[in-house]
Design a protein around this motif. Sequence first.
Motif, short mmCIF file in Angstrom:
data_model
loop_
_atom_site.label_atom_id
_atom_site.label_comp_id
_atom_site.label_asym_id
_atom_site.label_seq_id
_atom_site.Cartn_x
_atom_site.Cartn_y
_atom_site.Cartn_z
N VAL A 69 101.18 47.59 71.77
CA VAL A 69 100.97 46.86 73.01
C VAL A 69 100.51 47.90 74.04
O VAL A 69 101.22 48.87 74.29
N CYS A 84 99.05 48.81 77.90
CA CYS A 84 98.81 48.38 79.28
C CYS A 84 97.39 48.76 79.67
O CYS A 84 97.03 49.93 79.61
N ILE A 85 96.62 47.78 80.08
CA ILE A 85 95.21 48.08 80.40
C ILE A 85 95.08 48.78 81.74
O ILE A 85 94.00 49.27 82.07
N ASN A 129 96.32 44.90 68.05
CA ASN A 129 96.31 45.53 69.36
C ASN A 129 96.51 44.46 70.43
O ASN A 129 95.71 43.54 70.53
N VAL A 130 97.59 44.59 71.17
CA VAL A 130 97.87 43.62 72.22
C VAL A 130 97.52 44.27 73.56
O VAL A 130 98.10 45.30 73.92
N ARG A 131 96.58 43.69 74.25
CA ARG A 131 96.22 44.19 75.58
C ARG A 131 97.03 43.42 76.60
O ARG A 131 97.08 42.18 76.55
N ALA A 132 97.65 44.12 77.51
CA ALA A 132 98.57 43.48 78.44
C ALA A 132 98.73 44.34 79.68
O ALA A 132 98.10 45.40 79.81
N PHE A 143 105.69 43.01 79.19
CA PHE A 143 104.29 43.11 79.54
C PHE A 143 103.73 41.71 79.72
O PHE A 143 104.21 40.75 79.10
N LYS A 144 102.72 41.58 80.57
CA LYS A 144 102.04 40.30 80.73
C LYS A 144 100.85 40.28 79.78
O LYS A 144 99.91 41.07 79.92
N ILE A 154 97.49 39.73 77.88
CA ILE A 154 96.11 39.38 78.21
C ILE A 154 95.44 38.82 76.97
O ILE A 154 94.97 37.70 76.96
N GLU A 155 95.39 39.61 75.93
CA GLU A 155 94.87 39.09 74.68
C GLU A 155 95.28 40.04 73.57
O GLU A 155 95.59 41.20 73.81
N SER A 156 95.28 39.51 72.37
CA SER A 156 95.64 40.36 71.25
C SER A 156 94.62 40.15 70.14
O SER A 156 94.09 39.06 69.96
N SER A 157 94.32 41.21 69.41
CA SER A 157 93.35 41.08 68.33
C SER A 157 93.81 41.88 67.12
O SER A 157 94.21 43.04 67.25
#
Lengths: 146, 146
Positions: A99, A101-102, A136-139, B128-129, B131-134
Amino acid sequence: MPSPDDGSLEDGLHQDGRRLTPQRKRVLELFERRGSGCHLSAEEVHQQLVDLKLKVSLATVYRTLRLLADMGFLQELELSEGGRRFELADDDHRDHHHVVCIRCGRTEEFESDSVLAAGAEAAQTFNFKLIESSLNVRAICADCQN
Amino acid sequence: MPSPDDGSLEDGLHQDGRRLTPQRKRVLELFERRGSGCHLSAEEVHQQLVDLKLKVSLATVYRTLRLLADMGFLQELELSEGGRRFELADDDHRDHHHVVCIRCGRTEEFESDSVLAAGAEAAQTFNFKLIESSLNVRAICADCQN
DNA sequence: GTGGGTGCAAAAGATTTGCAACCAG
DNA sequence: CTGGTTGCAAATCTTTTGCACCCAC
């Protein structure tokens, strides 16, 4: 599946007619000292070795990271926009996901059997031979949410 | 969530004090013609537009891809080593994952509710908030297995 | 007319490579 | 010794940026 100690590094290299050099040892040892959850870029590896007064050129770091990844000692990550990163390929630390953090780049790891299963199933569906799968989790982390 | 047609592109741009230029139209239209499953790099987008005799500079392609991704018309991918790629962000084509052949680059797509759930759960675990996951599955396709 | 956009070329990163010197085996 | 390895610098490759000119609104 090699375990990350100097002995097996040496063996693995010799098996291929390659040599155990101080530089290669230093790079792998850096990852071992840092532990399993540590994601480093080539630039960072180089900087940390220089800080430790260990002489390795950046070009050699790049060559060594690719070599160690090919040999299975390191795992290559494709997390963020800022270039490739590597982590130690530890036996009891495989098959984990990230996960990220962007905003600040903070990265947490987690495991999930259902993700593993989904990856395996998808590979089979298309008649692909599975190598590995990574989620991959973008959050946005708590801090960066303000 | 904008749908990918010129009208909404124009509206979205004007909302921000931006302008609908032929170049921006051409880039988005290229992705629309190619359809949902198409993953293109900046270089490829530029080349395909040049082949179609449509004048756009590479610098503008880069600027436009980032803009369209920020606006939600395109989705940025982090699949392979060979640079960033983009695909159309189609409403009924969201939340899908990729199986990539590490030999030839062939890419297949699939969906999985359990992967989505795992991503959401992981984000929540760390506060975490999402956003998207891939999920990226690295594998070897039938052809490349020989 | 005005400010955002484009094209070009130069700049900035990231990574790779050619080559002579070096050193692990 | 000998061939694999290193360090350095130059070369690539990808992406970004400064700036003068252009055009969408």
